[in-house]
Every structure is written in structure tokens, then in C-alpha cells.
Design an enzyme around this catalytic site. Structure first.
Site, PDB file in Angstrom:
ATOM      1  N   SER A  22      37.689  33.706  37.968  1.00 13.58           N
ATOM      2  CA  SER A  22      37.761  34.285  36.627  1.00 13.58           C
ATOM      3  C   SER A  22      38.703  33.431  35.791  1.00 13.58           C
ATOM      4  O   SER A  22      39.552  32.714  36.329  1.00 13.58           O
ATOM      5  CB  SER A  22      38.241  35.731  36.687  1.00 13.58           C
ATOM      6  N   GLU A  31      41.197  33.287  32.239  1.00 14.11           N
ATOM      7  CA  GLU A  31      41.917  34.089  31.243  1.00 14.11           C
ATOM      8  C   GLU A  31      42.118  33.307  29.949  1.00 14.11           C
ATOM      9  O   GLU A  31      42.481  32.135  29.972  1.00 14.11           O
ATOM     10  CB  GLU A  31      43.275  34.489  31.842  1.00 14.11           C
ATOM     11  N   ASP A  69      55.350  44.060  27.810  1.00 12.65           N
ATOM     12  CA  ASP A  69      56.779  43.969  27.487  1.00 12.65           C
ATOM     13  C   ASP A  69      56.937  44.243  26.010  1.00 12.65           C
ATOM     14  O   ASP A  69      56.181  43.709  25.199  1.00 12.65           O
ATOM     15  CB  ASP A  69      57.317  42.564  27.790  1.00 12.65           C
ATOM     16  N   HIS A 116      42.031  33.169  39.855  1.00 19.11           N
ATOM     17  CA  HIS A 116      42.039  33.557  38.444  1.00 19.11           C
ATOM     18  C   HIS A 116      42.859  32.504  37.702  1.00 19.11           C
ATOM     19  O   HIS A 116      44.049  32.348  37.971  1.00 19.11           O
ATOM     20  CB  HIS A 116      42.679  34.948  38.290  1.00 19.11           C
TER      21      HIS A 116
END
Ligand code: FAD
Length: 294
Positions: A25, A27, A118, A275
Site C-alpha cells: 500500500s 500513503e 496530535d 506500506h
């Protein structure tokens, strides 16, 4: 020489080992400018040829990229790939998260990366969620099994965790709340990953734990990122990268060797997939993929 041209002339080294096909995958972050959108389209087109399981799209702190994340995800889905938006909960209300979930459901999106996130410094209002396990529980309560949920894992320990053991117990809370799989923070020490997976299995955590892979492109940026997120750059790697100064081509060439070797070890040791934190670039992930003989 531009970053792009370094990528395009990078020679493809032959893989030493051929790995079986695994799930991969990629990102992305949602681009801010029209130029960024165009660049991401080209990146996605190139990476789509590697037949990824999904493309994920990050979500800015406190929902700051809400619309851009949705827009990027919509475009990925429309092009026929599986898109998994990230969703962070800190600073959010239940109503706002419900809204986002309903929007994703109406777009036919069935895959999420659920995070605490965050708060930007100076922001006081933590909202109605404290931790990612509460978000996972809320998603399950609101939408049942509609979404496949990924959560974050930290082989080198989350920077705010009180201890390795507490962090692992907190990871288990997310799994018990209904997570289907985990993606790790990036790391450069394969043993940290193997130890983490082993300890998770002892605790009864059986979901796939996919290593997050950060190709090395820019040392200054990598060092800044790593300090902020608690990923360790081993001393030997730091020193070697520092020795290249601003010779970007050498940093990239060496970085590709290091990260390909890391992936090689991870896959040989049983990692269920990879990933890639692409930083919206196709070149490094593609080269690593080819070198691995995937
Ligand atoms: P949590 O799992 O909630 O853990 C945070 C801290 O709290 C840990 O120290 C943990 O030990 C502790 N903790 C957890 N649960 C409890 C509990 N119930 N009681 C007490 N302590 C607890 N950030 C973004 O803003 N946007 C993104 O798109 C994004 N994508 C990411 C993707 C991946 C794969 C990863 C690894 C990180 C990503 N992040 C993103 C960063 C992430 O938001 C931060 O690392 C954040 O500090 C923690 O998020 P989390 O979901 O792991 O939090």
C-alpha cells in the site's frame, strides 16, 4: 539536478532474492496546490501499475485537511483503486466524526486508517476523544462492519508512551476495539519490528502488522521527522548520511540500498506486506519494489 531527474535516471539493480507477491500500500498527503494535485495524479498512475491493495491519504491535525483528504480519496476511488482515508480524532467531537463517517459511507469508501493524531501546539481543546482505541470503538458502534480499520503500531515505542509494555497494552486496546490490521511507524532496525510482532502475538494480537517503509530522500527532512515521531535513525546510518553533505544523488542511491535491504529482511522474516510513506513520489517506492523482485 532536480529530485525528479535523479529519480528517473536511477539504475535498477537486480534483486538478490525474489519474494512472493505480497500486499503493498502507498500513503499520500493531500496536496495543497493545483500543481501538487497534478503531480500526485502522475505518481498515482505510476504506482497503480504495482497493483497495490490500497492508497491511503493522511488527515491533517484537528481536521485541517478534511476537504482535501476527501477530495483526494474520491479521485482515487473514481479511478478504480481502493482508497483508505486516515481519520484522526483528537480535538474532534463525536458529531463531527459521525459526519465524516457518513460522508465516507455515502462515497462507497470502506477502508480507514484510524488514529488519535496530535494537536497542533497551543491548541487546548482535546475534544471528545482521548485515544485511538476510543475512535475505533466509536466507528464500530456507529457503522458496524462497514469499514476495514487499520491502526498505527510503534515497534520503537510511541514517543509519549510511559513504557514499551504500556504501549503494547494500548496497542491491544485498539485491536480489541475492532481494528482489522496495523501499519507501523517507520523504522530502520528490522529486529525492532520482529520483536514487536513476537510480543504482540504473545499478548494474543493476531491481526496483520504491516511495516511502514520510509524511503530515504532528504537527510535533513528525515532527521527532523524522525525526532518528532520517535523513529530511530541508527548511529551508523545517521553518520553515513551526514557524510554525504548535500550530495542528494548519493544520499538517494545509498538510501535505496539501505531501505531495499531492510524490506528484503522484513519479507524474508514473514512481514505480511509493505506500506510505503511515499511523500507523494513514485520513484523511490517503485525502485525498491523492482529491486525486491516483487
Ligand atoms: P494512540 O494509539 O491513541 O496512542 C497515543 C499514545 O497514547 C501512545 O503513547 C499510547 O501508548 C497511549 N495510549 C493509547 N491508548 C491509551 C489509553 N487508552 N490509555 C492511556 N494511554 C493510551 N497523524 C496525523 O495527524 N494524521 C495522519 O494521517 C497520520 N497518519 C499516520 C499513519 C500511520 C501509519 C502512523 C504510524 C502514524 C500516523 N499519524 C498521523 C501520527 C499519529 O497520529 C501520531 O503518532 C499520534 O501521536 C498517535 O496516534 P495513534 O493513533 O497511534 O494514538
Amino acid at each position: 539536478m532536480s529530485v525528479e531527474s535523479v529519480e528517473s535516471v536511477e539504475p535498477i539493480r537486480q534483486s538478490r532474492v525474489r519474494h512472493s507477491p505480497i500486499s503493498v500500500s502507498f500513503e499520500f498527503f493531500p496536496p495543497k496546490t493545483a500543481e501538487g494535485v497534478e503531480k500526485l495524479r502522475a505518481t498515482r498512475k505510476q504506482l497503480a501499475q504495482l497493483n497495490p491493495k490500497f492508497f491511503s491519504v493522511t488527515f491533517g491535525a484537528g481536521g485541517s485537511t478534511r476537504d482535501r483528504t476527501l477530495e483526494t480519496v474520491r479521485e482515487i476511488q473514481a479511478d478504480g483503486s481502493d482508497a483508505a482515508p486516515h481519520l484522526s480524532c483528537i480535538g474532534s467531537t463525536e458529531a463531527s466524526i459521525r459526519d465524516i463517517l457518513n460522508e465516507y459511507k455515502s462515497q462507497g469508501i470502506r477502508h480507514l486508517v484510524a488514529l488519535r493524531g496530535d494537536l497542533p501546539s497551543g491548541t487546548m481543546d482535546a475534544g471528545e476523544f482521548n485515544y485511538a482505541n476510543e475512535l475505533v470503538a466509536f466507528i464500530r458502534k456507529e457503522t458496524g462492519d462497514w469499514f476495514e480499520i487499520e491502526v498505527a503500531a510503534y515497534p520503537e515505542v510511541h514517543p509519549q508512551a510511559r513504557s514499551y509494555t504500556e504501549d503494547m497494552i494500548n496497542f491491544k486496546r485498539k485491536v480489541d476495539a475492532g481494528a482489522n490490521a496495523a501499519i507501523t511507524q517507520y523504522f530502520f532496525n528490522a529486529d525492532a519490528y520482529f520483536g514487536f510482532v513476537e510480543d504482540a502475538r504473545v499478548l494474543g494480537i493476531s491481526i496483520p502488522i504491516v511495516p511502514g517503509i520510509m524511503p530515504i530522500g532528504n537527510y535533513v527532512q528525515l532527521a527532523r521527522f524522525s525526532d518528532a515521531c520517535g523513529a530511530e535513525i541508527p548511529r551508523w546510518l545517521r553518520k553515513k548520511l551526514e557524510s554525504y553533505g548535500d550530495d542528494l544523488a548519493s544520499i538517494r542511491a545509498f538510501g535505496l540500498d539501505v531501505v531495499t535491504d531492510l524490506c528484503d529482511r522484513l519479507l524474508a522474516g514473514g512481514a505480511p506486506g509493505l506500506h510505503f510513506y511515499t511523500m507523494n513520489q513514485a520513484g523511490p517506492s517503485t525502485t525498491i519494489w523492482q529491486r525486491l523482485g516483487l
